[in-house]
Design a protein around this motif. Sequence first.
Motif, PDB file in Angstrom:
ATOM      1  N   ALA A  18       0.836  -1.192   0.000  1.00  0.00           N
ATOM      2  CA  ALA A  18       0.000   0.000   0.000  1.00  0.00           C
ATOM      3  C   ALA A  18       0.872   1.244   0.000  1.00  0.00           C
ATOM      4  CB  ALA A  18      -0.923  -0.004   1.212  1.00  0.00           C
ATOM      5  N   GLU A  19       0.574   2.168  -0.898  1.00  0.00           N
ATOM      6  CA  GLU A  19       1.281   3.448  -0.979  1.00  0.00           C
ATOM      7  C   GLU A  19       0.426   4.558  -0.371  1.00  0.00           C
ATOM      8  OE1 GLU A  19       4.248   4.546  -2.952  1.00  0.00           O
ATOM      9  OE2 GLU A  19       4.852   2.481  -2.627  1.00  0.00           O
ATOM     10  N   ALA A  20      -0.866   4.552  -0.707  1.00  0.00           N
ATOM     11  CA  ALA A  20      -1.743   5.623  -0.231  1.00  0.00           C
ATOM     12  C   ALA A  20      -3.202   5.190  -0.361  1.00  0.00           C
ATOM     13  CB  ALA A  20      -1.520   6.896  -1.041  1.00  0.00           C
ATOM     14  N   TYR A  21      -4.018   5.755   0.501  1.00  0.00           N
ATOM     15  CA  TYR A  21      -5.466   5.549   0.417  1.00  0.00           C
ATOM     16  C   TYR A  21      -6.061   6.838  -0.118  1.00  0.00           C
ATOM     17  CZ  TYR A  21     -10.316   4.970   1.872  1.00  0.00           C
ATOM     18  OH  TYR A  21     -11.689   4.894   1.896  1.00  0.00           O
ATOM     19  N   ARG A  22      -6.786   6.748  -1.194  1.00  0.00           N
ATOM     20  CA  ARG A  22      -7.414   7.915  -1.818  1.00  0.00           C
ATOM     21  C   ARG A  22      -8.910   7.850  -1.543  1.00  0.00           C
ATOM     22  NH1 ARG A  22      -3.504   8.334  -6.297  1.00  0.00           N
ATOM     23  NH2 ARG A  22      -1.623   8.943  -5.173  1.00  0.00           N
ATOM     24  N   GLU A  23      -9.304   8.412  -0.400  1.00  0.00           N
ATOM     25  CA  GLU A  23     -10.694   8.315   0.047  1.00  0.00           C
ATOM     26  C   GLU A  23     -11.665   8.908  -0.972  1.00  0.00           C
ATOM     27  OE1 GLU A  23     -13.413   9.324   3.967  1.00  0.00           O
ATOM     28  OE2 GLU A  23     -11.366  10.074   3.871  1.00  0.00           O
ATOM     29  N   ALA A  24     -11.346  10.075  -1.519  1.00  0.00           N
ATOM     30  CA  ALA A  24     -12.245  10.731  -2.467  1.00  0.00           C
ATOM     31  C   ALA A  24     -12.495   9.863  -3.696  1.00  0.00           C
ATOM     32  CB  ALA A  24     -11.669  12.089  -2.883  1.00  0.00           C
ATOM     33  N   LEU A  29      -3.936   2.941  -3.515  1.00  0.00           N
ATOM     34  CA  LEU A  29      -2.829   2.918  -4.463  1.00  0.00           C
ATOM     35  C   LEU A  29      -1.821   1.890  -3.972  1.00  0.00           C
ATOM     36  CD1 LEU A  29      -1.249   4.028  -6.890  1.00  0.00           C
ATOM     37  CD2 LEU A  29      -0.324   5.790  -5.354  1.00  0.00           C
ATOM     38  N   LEU A  30      -1.545   0.898  -4.803  1.00  0.00           N
ATOM     39  CA  LEU A  30      -0.597  -0.160  -4.466  1.00  0.00           C
ATOM     40  C   LEU A  30       0.644  -0.035  -5.335  1.00  0.00           C
ATOM     41  CD1 LEU A  30      -3.015  -3.222  -4.243  1.00  0.00           C
ATOM     42  CD2 LEU A  30      -2.138  -1.831  -2.370  1.00  0.00           C
ATOM     43  N   ARG A  31       1.807  -0.157  -4.704  1.00  0.00           N
ATOM     44  CA  ARG A  31       3.065  -0.118  -5.444  1.00  0.00           C
ATOM     45  C   ARG A  31       3.107  -1.320  -6.383  1.00  0.00           C
ATOM     46  NH1 ARG A  31       8.084  -0.321  -1.811  1.00  0.00           N
ATOM     47  NH2 ARG A  31       7.284   1.700  -1.193  1.00  0.00           N
ATOM     48  N   GLY A  32       3.262  -1.059  -7.657  1.00  0.00           N
ATOM     49  CA  GLY A  32       3.375  -2.123  -8.637  1.00  0.00           C
ATOM     50  C   GLY A  32       2.050  -2.723  -9.086  1.00  0.00           C
ATOM     51  N   ALA A  33       0.931  -2.303  -8.497  1.00  0.00           N
ATOM     52  CA  ALA A  33      -0.360  -2.869  -8.898  1.00  0.00           C
ATOM     53  C   ALA A  33      -1.379  -1.781  -9.226  1.00  0.00           C
ATOM     54  CB  ALA A  33      -0.907  -3.780  -7.803  1.00  0.00           C
ATOM     55  N   GLY A  34      -0.991  -0.513  -9.118  1.00  0.00           N
ATOM     56  CA  GLY A  34      -1.889   0.585  -9.472  1.00  0.00           C
ATOM     57  C   GLY A  34      -2.991   0.802  -8.439  1.00  0.00           C
ATOM     58  N   MET A  35      -4.075   1.404  -8.920  1.00  0.00           N
ATOM     59  CA  MET A  35      -5.205   1.732  -8.049  1.00  0.00           C
ATOM     60  C   MET A  35      -6.165   0.540  -7.962  1.00  0.00           C
ATOM     61  SD  MET A  35      -4.819   4.926  -7.087  1.00  0.00           S
ATOM     62  CE  MET A  35      -6.208   5.983  -6.967  1.00  0.00           C
ATOM     63  N   VAL A  36      -6.616   0.257  -6.759  1.00  0.00           N
ATOM     64  CA  VAL A  36      -7.568  -0.823  -6.525  1.00  0.00           C
ATOM     65  C   VAL A  36      -8.790  -0.209  -5.845  1.00  0.00           C
ATOM     66  CG1 VAL A  36      -7.960  -2.994  -5.305  1.00  0.00           C
ATOM     67  CG2 VAL A  36      -5.713  -2.504  -6.266  1.00  0.00           C
ATOM     68  N   PRO A  37      -9.986  -0.369  -6.432  1.00  0.00           N
ATOM     69  CA  PRO A  37     -11.173   0.207  -5.788  1.00  0.00           C
ATOM     70  C   PRO A  37     -11.472  -0.496  -4.455  1.00  0.00           C
ATOM     71  CG  PRO A  37     -11.797  -1.124  -7.696  1.00  0.00           C
ATOM     72  CD  PRO A  37     -10.299  -1.080  -7.657  1.00  0.00           C
TER      73      PRO A  37
END
Length: 193
Positions: A18-24, A29-37
């Motif tokens: 996990a790199e960051a949680y984008r609440e909005a 955001l996962l390193r190497g796996a992109g954004m996961v809903p």
Amino acid sequence: MEKELSEVGVRILHGARAEAYREAEGALLLRGAGMVPVGACVWTLGLRPNPLVLQLGLPVESNGKLQIDAHYHVKGSGNIYAIGDCAHVFDPATGKPDGMTCKEAIPQAARLTKILKAELAGEKGPAHTSYTNLFCIGLGPDRGFIWIQKWGMNIVLTGKLGRQIRKLTWDIASLMSRKVTDQLHPEAGQKQA
């Protein structure tokens, strides 16, 4: 184990961090796996000690954890004790460090209580010992499994036996944390009796 998780809708991404949680955006955001809903993000792991530990001026390991001995004394500092995520707690017999979860922290707190009582009486308290790597995974009120790492093997118990052992370990942990509270504040336990 993955089968049990996938049956309740858990998707496993190996090696993703996990790199960051984008609440909005409702995404992780996962390193190497992109954004996961995601519908919710619950962070439950201790990965490093609080940066405040470095500001205390006490001896720390390269990972920022306080250096302690087998009786939780911070090295070279007299009567300062440390347990949990901020301390480099290790098994003196193996040198292997404890993890950073409640299954390690609760027994550390119980042992620290015994150490403090013994030292106040002029005696030596018990040294730290680590527990078997055991993970209780709950998947709702009637589902779950146990994952044990022992003898160089991964042992997974599922089904009714896994659920019963998971419940037993959680019940024991609940009783243990109550016992620690009662030992630290005996007057509270007497009032409830």
